[in-house]
Design an enzyme around this catalytic site. Structure first.
Site, PDB file in Angstrom:
ATOM      1  N   ASP A   4       0.816  -1.205   0.000  1.00 37.73           N
ATOM      2  CA  ASP A   4       0.000   0.000   0.000  1.00 37.73           C
ATOM      3  C   ASP A   4       0.851   1.256   0.000  1.00 37.73           C
ATOM      4  O   ASP A   4       2.057   1.215   0.042  1.00 37.73           O
ATOM      5  CB  ASP A   4      -0.952  -0.011   1.199  1.00 37.73           C
ATOM      6  CG  ASP A   4      -2.373   0.364   0.816  1.00 37.73           C
ATOM      7  OD1 ASP A   4      -2.525   1.167  -0.120  1.00 37.73           O
ATOM      8  OD2 ASP A   4      -3.302  -0.136   1.441  1.00 37.73           O
ATOM      9  N   THR A   5       0.165   2.430  -0.020  1.00 41.55           N
ATOM     10  CA  THR A   5       0.836   3.702  -0.196  1.00 41.55           C
ATOM     11  C   THR A   5      -0.124   4.816   0.186  1.00 41.55           C
ATOM     12  O   THR A   5      -1.211   4.564   0.685  1.00 41.55           O
ATOM     13  CB  THR A   5       1.292   3.843  -1.669  1.00 41.55           C
ATOM     14  OG1 THR A   5       2.002   5.058  -1.826  1.00 41.55           O
ATOM     15  CG2 THR A   5       0.111   3.850  -2.616  1.00 41.55           C
ATOM     16  N   ILE A   6       0.293   6.061  -0.035  1.00 44.43           N
ATOM     17  CA  ILE A   6      -0.636   7.180   0.087  1.00 44.43           C
ATOM     18  C   ILE A   6      -0.697   7.906  -1.251  1.00 44.43           C
ATOM     19  O   ILE A   6       0.223   7.832  -2.071  1.00 44.43           O
ATOM     20  CB  ILE A   6      -0.270   8.176   1.210  1.00 44.43           C
ATOM     21  CG1 ILE A   6       1.051   8.905   0.904  1.00 44.43           C
ATOM     22  CG2 ILE A   6      -0.200   7.483   2.556  1.00 44.43           C
ATOM     23  CD1 ILE A   6       0.901  10.189   0.127  1.00 44.43           C
TER      24      ILE A   6
ATOM     25  N   TYR B 106       3.230   8.617  -3.011  1.00 50.01           N
ATOM     26  CA  TYR B 106       4.387   8.734  -2.115  1.00 50.01           C
ATOM     27  C   TYR B 106       4.360   7.533  -1.173  1.00 50.01           C
ATOM     28  O   TYR B 106       3.348   7.267  -0.534  1.00 50.01           O
ATOM     29  CB  TYR B 106       4.219  10.064  -1.380  1.00 50.01           C
ATOM     30  CG  TYR B 106       5.147  10.436  -0.270  1.00 50.01           C
ATOM     31  CD1 TYR B 106       6.502  10.151  -0.277  1.00 50.01           C
ATOM     32  CD2 TYR B 106       4.650  11.177   0.815  1.00 50.01           C
ATOM     33  CE1 TYR B 106       7.327  10.562   0.760  1.00 50.01           C
ATOM     34  CE2 TYR B 106       5.463  11.599   1.854  1.00 50.01           C
ATOM     35  CZ  TYR B 106       6.799  11.291   1.825  1.00 50.01           C
ATOM     36  OH  TYR B 106       7.609  11.704   2.841  1.00 50.01           O
TER      37      TYR B 106
END
Length: 524
Positions: A346-348, A364
């Protein structure tokens, strides 16, 4: 329009600017930056850096970023803020030690962080307010603390065992993952950001801060050097794009996997997706098969930009025709050979559009939950494990080697019609992202959904040989897919998350945010 009898989320409409992202504090900061006269790039950087404090399991200053950005009447531009393997990295040495893939929690998985250099360049070249103003909110929250949000607490609990050594001191409270509403503080990072605000990127990539990161890595067998850190440079690059029913999907080029989403959509053109039930087994099956074929191409071809030689082949309509012909409408095929054991994480993501209609799509990440689990002793900088995206296969274009960038799962997206950007968007979720991009575009075009409805719709993902199907699908659909030969599972964690901003020709912005995350869209 949604049925207001049922739980749901309304889209956000505004005229002057909107931010959509995965945590409300970051969205609020982005809007504050716009109100102070900053532009979309200023707001996106300020929000993104704060997300490293609000969602430290997903991202942080020890990670990488990619960005797409545009102004009206100008082409979409891209910034590659991904870091490289240290110069001394050597796949053959790891193979000689008996490894067939890069250990996830080792210093060998740590590529040099690229995001800070990218943020500094984008602020200087595209922003208006200056880096000190953009970092001030994150400095404040790192010192004062942020209450841990529900999805963040869920992920923190699941990923806490990754943390090792000094990281456990910085990211656990009394040895435990924080609970919902508990305050998390990162005073070491506040000091790092304060120095970057004063002295720019050199404060991070040289001197005491770089030495702190190097000490942590070298103590664990990392071959990183001061020269590796000092030499980091984010690169401006040219996006890739593909058409789907009159809309251009614009993606970040390799080493990002954006071409995979374009290949998927090129295959889906050859099926009557619009004539299918949007929540039916037939659609899930065709998408799953297209994903398997597209991801197989990704695993073969996408690598460091200097080592990706078959990009035109992936983007070719002829390639899509040949692959689409391999899809059996009633029978599942085997999943693709994995590039490594480490590609679905996962990530933002944050997107901002301002009053002048500058649009920014920025993603990011530190890759896995809490990255490598390695943090620097003094400042508590958590280091990514993006190097696990390399393969150790001899001769592969994505084989680990000194100075190379690994294949990245993070991809920002934009939609364009008649040459103008109509929607910056992103779909979080590691390897799911190309599939998520293709599904989002299909929801918009094939089923005429608004952005919020397109985000809310239940998801399925062919992750290797397993078809993950969210609980929003019926048991009948799952059984029908199983009868086609799919190995069905209901994932414990919802698949990905998404944010989008539609730029309407009437001068209004429409923001949408995924309920699978803690975030929201805010405007003014």
């Amino acid at each position: 329009m949604r049925d207001f009898h049922f739980p749901g989320r309304s889209a956000v409409y505004a005229e002057n600017g909107i931010c959509a992202t995965s945590h409300p504090l970051a969205a609020g900061v982005a809007i504050d930056i716009l109100k102070r006269g900053g532009n979309a790039m200023d707001a996106a950087i300020a929000g993104a850096v704060l997300l490293g404090i609000c969602e430290p399991q997903m991202t942080g200053i020890g990670g990488d970023c990619f960005a797409l950005y545009s102004r009206p009447g100008e082409p979409v531009r891209a910034m590659n803020g991904s870091g490289r393997a240290p110069a001394a990295a050597d796949a053959s040495a790891l193979r000689a030690e008996g490894h067939d893939c890069i250990p996830l929690r080792s210093a060998h998985a740590v590529t040099v962080p690229g995001a800070i250099d990218a943020f500094c360049k984008l602020s200087e070249e595209e922003g208006k307010l200056g880096l000190d103003a953009l970092l001030a909110p994150a400095i404040h929250y790192a010192e004062a603390g942020v209450p841990v949000a529900p999805r963040v607490a869920f992920d923190w609990q699941n990923d806490q065992d990754t943390l090792q050594g000094a990281a456990r001191q910085s990211y656990l409270i009394d040895g435990k993952a924080p609970t919902i509403g508990q305050m998390f503080r990162a005073p070491g990072q506040a000091e790092v950001l304060r120095r970057i605000a004063k002295d720019g990127r050199d404060a991070f990539y040289s001197g005491e801060i770089a030495e702190d990161m190097l000490s942590a890595l070298n103590a664990l067998g990392g071959v990183h050097t001061a020269e590796d850190f000092a030499g980091v440079s984010a690169d401006a690059t040219t996006p890739v794009a593909g058409d789907y029913k009159g809309i251009d999907l614009v993606e970040h080029p390799p080493n990002g996997q954006g071409a995979t989403a374009i290949l998927m959509l090129n295959m889906l053109k050859h099926f009557d997706i619009a004539g299918m039930n949007p929540l039916g087994a037939e659609r899930v099956h065709i998408e799953a098969e297209a994903a398997k074929l597209a991801y197989d191409a990704r695993n073969r071809f996408i690598a460091d930009p200097d080592h990706t030689s078959r990009l035109d082949h992936m983007l070719s309509p002829e390639t899509a025709v040949q692959l689409a012909e391999l899809i059996n409408p009633r029978k599942a095929m085997a999943g693709p050979k994995a590039i490594s054991e480490a590609v679905h994480k996962d990530t933002i993501y944050i997107t901002v559009v301002d009053k002048d209609r500058m649009a920014v799509s920025l993603i990011y990440s530190i890759f896995h939950g809490f990255g490598s689990g390695i943090a620097s002793e003094k400042f508590g900088i958590l280091l990514q494990n993006r190097g696990a995206g390399f393969t150790l296969e001899d001769g592969h274009p994505n084989m680990l080697a000194g100075g190379k960038r690994p294949m990245h799962t993070i991809i920002p997206g934009m939609l364009r019609k008649d040459g103008e950007v109509t929607m910056p968007f992103g779909v979080m979720g590691g390897a799911y992202q190309p599939c998520g991009h293709a599904r989002f575009v299909s929801n918009l075009t094939d089923f005429s959904m608004d952005p919020q409805a397109a985000i809310d719709l239940p998801r399925a993902f062919a992750d290797g040989d397993v078809l993950k199907v969210e609980r929003g699908y019926s048991d009948d659909v799952r059984q029908e897919l199983a009868d086609m030969g799919h190995d069905i599972t209901i994932p414990d964690t919802a698949i990905g998350g998404a944010q989008a901003i539609q730029i309407h020709s009437a001068g209004i912005l429409e923001g949408a945010s995924d309920p699978r995350k803690d975030g929201c869209a805010l405007g003014y």
